[in-house]
Enzyme design. Structure first.
Site, PDB file in Angstrom:
ATOM      1  CB  CYS A 238      -0.874   0.003   1.237  1.00  0.00           C
ATOM      2  SG  CYS A 238      -1.843  -1.490   1.453  1.00  0.00           S
ATOM      3  CB  ALA A 239       3.777   2.026  -2.177  1.00  0.00           C
ATOM      4  N   GLY A 242       4.579   6.832  -1.326  1.00  0.00           N
ATOM      5  CA  GLY A 242       5.910   6.239  -1.171  1.00  0.00           C
ATOM      6  C   GLY A 242       6.668   6.640   0.083  1.00  0.00           C
ATOM      7  N   GLY A 243       5.988   7.216   1.100  1.00  0.00           N
ATOM      8  CA  GLY A 243       6.697   7.639   2.315  1.00  0.00           C
ATOM      9  C   GLY A 243       7.577   6.536   2.894  1.00  0.00           C
ATOM     10  CE  LYS A 244       4.533   3.991   7.385  1.00  0.00           C
ATOM     11  NZ  LYS A 244       3.548   4.895   6.734  1.00  0.00           N
ATOM     12  CG  ASP A 262      -1.789   2.551  -3.337  1.00  0.00           C
ATOM     13  OD1 ASP A 262      -1.377   2.875  -2.204  1.00  0.00           O
ATOM     14  OD2 ASP A 262      -2.989   2.673  -3.679  1.00  0.00           O
ATOM     15  CG  ASP A 307       1.364   2.575   5.670  1.00  0.00           C
ATOM     16  OD1 ASP A 307       0.746   2.599   6.746  1.00  0.00           O
ATOM     17  OD2 ASP A 307       1.916   3.566   5.173  1.00  0.00           O
ATOM     18  CB  CYS A 360      -2.058   6.687  10.509  1.00  0.00           C
ATOM     19  SG  CYS A 360      -3.186   6.906   9.136  1.00  0.00           S
TER      20      CYS A 360
HETATM   21  C1  LIG Z   1      -2.019   4.717   4.626  1.00  0.00           C
HETATM   22  S1  LIG Z   1      -2.052   4.869   2.917  1.00  0.00           S
HETATM   23  C2  LIG Z   1      -0.408   4.511   2.439  1.00  0.00           C
HETATM   24  C3  LIG Z   1       0.626   5.558   2.769  1.00  0.00           C
HETATM   25  C4  LIG Z   1       2.020   5.248   2.259  1.00  0.00           C
HETATM   26  N1  LIG Z   1       2.456   3.908   2.570  1.00  0.00           N
HETATM   27  C5  LIG Z   1       3.066   6.205   2.771  1.00  0.00           C
HETATM   28  O1  LIG Z   1       3.849   5.879   3.676  1.00  0.00           O
HETATM   29  O2  LIG Z   1       3.127   7.324   2.233  1.00  0.00           O
HETATM   30  C6  LIG Z   1      -2.939   3.427   2.427  1.00  0.00           C
HETATM   31  C7  LIG Z   1      -2.920   3.115   0.946  1.00  0.00           C
HETATM   32  O3  LIG Z   1      -3.536   1.840   0.735  1.00  0.00           O
HETATM   33  C8  LIG Z   1      -4.050   1.833  -0.562  1.00  0.00           C
HETATM   34  N2  LIG Z   1      -4.942   0.662  -0.705  1.00  0.00           N
HETATM   35  C9  LIG Z   1      -6.235   0.540  -0.330  1.00  0.00           C
HETATM   36  N3  LIG Z   1      -6.698  -0.703  -0.619  1.00  0.00           N
HETATM   37  C10 LIG Z   1      -5.682  -1.374  -1.197  1.00  0.00           C
HETATM   38  C11 LIG Z   1      -5.525  -2.690  -1.731  1.00  0.00           C
HETATM   39  N4  LIG Z   1      -6.540  -3.561  -1.707  1.00  0.00           N
HETATM   40  N5  LIG Z   1      -4.341  -3.030  -2.252  1.00  0.00           N
HETATM   41  C12 LIG Z   1      -3.309  -2.150  -2.268  1.00  0.00           C
HETATM   42  N6  LIG Z   1      -3.391  -0.894  -1.792  1.00  0.00           N
HETATM   43  C13 LIG Z   1      -4.558  -0.510  -1.257  1.00  0.00           C
HETATM   44  C14 LIG Z   1      -4.687   3.189  -0.693  1.00  0.00           C
HETATM   45  O4  LIG Z   1      -4.850   3.559  -2.051  1.00  0.00           O
HETATM   46  C15 LIG Z   1      -3.683   4.089   0.051  1.00  0.00           C
HETATM   47  O5  LIG Z   1      -2.786   4.700  -0.836  1.00  0.00           O
END
Ligand SMILES: C[S@@+](CC[C@H](N)C(=O)[O-])C[C@H]1O[C@@H](n2cnc3c(N)ncnc32)[C@H](O)[C@@H]1O
Length: 429
Positions: A238-239, A242-244, A262, A307, A360
């Site tokens: 769930c990038a 791309g923070g992590k 993602d 994430d 979060c």
């Molecule tokens: C908390 S955010 C991620 C923040 C990111 N990792 C960072 O550190 O900047 C959660 C992410 O999960 C993605 N997401 C939601 N459902 C998903 C799925 N089934 N598979 C992959 N990504 C998904 C969302 O689009 C969103 O970008």
């Protein structure tokens, strides 16, 4: 604009947010478009008034015994900014552009009501329907936690060790009074200005040069627990932006391979520019095409980061309107999402590998409960105990950081002076 005119504008924007049930950022943007004479100082002050009022909405309404935008603003000015009836009288004058003078009813409420007499969820500025979750997560600290989530947050940075050291960055940002964060070895904290405004950190030359990223210290600790090592195969499922991914690449010294994907390609899009600026060379971005393109990674990853999408309740300091916009149905939806991403992520972990689950959020429904549901279906995974998690994160006195359900770390503004983050480390046998 005069201070009084800013208060009138804040009442107008708060009324718009309520009437049209719209995000605060949209209402503020519209106000700016229709008041082009307002300068950047006015806009920042207005945003501060609006967001602070949303932070304290429940307690401010209770104090004033009224739910109008004006009452919410007055209540906030007293509770959050320490204004008195005397100072309010100099602002609420009814003169040109100033709000009307305080009414007899408002004066009576301010003289007679004491917040300590309110229900705990109101004292904590937490939505009533979430109060039992707060108590489950934090027990007797629940009010203090809600209050800490209603404060303004500092700006946290993570030094990009591919390009700079923390000491070098601290020296560069000395004029902004930057200091090392207490928990993350990569963290730098920049305080808000005396007017409560965030420093224009992205305008710094060191940002343009890729020396740091803006990333809350709690989020950095998630990366430390995951402990990506040079040479590993890593999936960031769930990038998002791309923070992590960027944090992992730095920890891996650009060695090994990170796959970043993602389900939402628009969220993923900014990652390309960020990777370039940070000097990252070991990331393969997998843009989804009608579905996630990760089947070839099954059983191959040393580390998978999930994430997960969540309520964002741990970020109420930064997004105060989301706490009042949140609905029980959306919490149930996020729990389903969490089950789905955990399932998908688990498939990619190799035997002996690790799965790191992060939200979060401070709500046990999305944290311990999601991990427990996953473990019930995946007998080949076990949750790392608290001392192991704490060691990874570099936390010495860690007992207070354990989540109430015992499956992970729970960080929060009150406990750790970070945003609210939940971090679990799951080992595959
Ligand atoms: C908390 S955010 C991620 C923040 C990111 N990792 C960072 O550190 O900047 C959660 C992410 O999960 C993605 N997401 C939601 N459902 C998903 C799925 N089934 N598979 C992959 N990504 C998904 C969302 O689009 C969103 O970008």
């Amino acid at each position: 604009m005069t201070p009084s005119a800013r208060l009138s504008a804040a009442i107008e924007v708060l009324a718009d947010i309520e009437a049209r049930r719209r995000p605060a950022a949209d209402a503020l943007k519209d106000w700016g478009l229709s008041h082009r004479f307002a300068g950047s100082g006015d806009r920042a002050a207005l945003a501060g008034l609006v967001y602070d009022t949303l932070r304290r909405r429940a307690s401010a309404r209770w104090l004033m015994d009224s739910e109008t935008p004006r009452a919410s603003l007055i209540g906030m000015l007293v509770l959050q900014r320490g204004e008195t009836v005397e100072t309010l009288d100099t602002l609420f004058t009814g003169e040109r552009f100033a709000p009307e003078p305080l009414t007899a009813g408002e004066r009576k409420a301010l003289a007679g009501r004491k917040l300590e007499q309110a229900a705990p969820d109101i004292q904590a500025d937490v939505p009533n329907w979430l109060w039992s979750s707060f108590e489950a997560a934090f027990g007797e600290d629940a009010i203090a936690e809600g209050r800490a989530l209603a404060e303004r947050a500092p700006v946290d940075l993570r030094v990009n060790t591919l390009k700079a050291s923390r000491d070098k960055l601290l020296a560069e940002l000395e004029p902004l009074h930057a200091s090392a964060t207490p928990l993350s070895r990569w963290g730098v904290r920049v305080p808000l200005g005396p007017d409560g405004r965030s420093p224009a950190i992205q305008a710094e030359e060191s940002f343009q040069k890729g020396w740091f990223e803006i990333q809350d210290e709690g989020s950095q600790l998630a990366g430390l627990v995951a402990a990506a090592k040079p040479g590993e195969q890593v999936l960031d499922l769930c990038a998002g932006g791309g923070g992590k991914t960027l944090e992992f690449a730095a920890a891996m010294e650009n060695k090994g391979q990170i796959f970043a994907t993602d389900s939402d390609k628009r969220r993923l899009a900014p990652i390309h520019d960020r990777l370039t600026r940070a000097g990252v060379r070991n990331v393969q971005v997998r843009t989804p095409r009608g579905g996630l393109a990760i089947d070839d990674l099954d059983g191959r990853m040393d580390l998978v980061l999930v994430d997960a999408p969540c309520s964002g309740s741990g970020t109420w300091r930064r997004n105060p309107d989301t706490k009042w916009r949140m609905r029980p149905s959306s919490l149930a939806d996020r729990q389903k999402d969490q089950a789905a991403v955990l399932r998908a992520g688990a498939r990619a972990v190799k035997p002996g590998g690790r799965l790191v689950f992060v939200t979060c959020s401070v709500l046990p429904e999305e944290n311990d409960a999601s991990v427990k549901a996953f473990l019930a279906d995946h007998a080949d995974f076990t949750a790392a105990p608290l001392p192991e998690l704490a060691k990874g994160a570099g936390l010495s006195a860690f007992a207070r950081f354990g989540s109430s359900g015992g499956t992970g770390l729970q960080l929060s503004p009150h406990r750790s002076s970070t945003d609210g983050f939940f971090i679990a480390l799951l080992h595959r046998k």
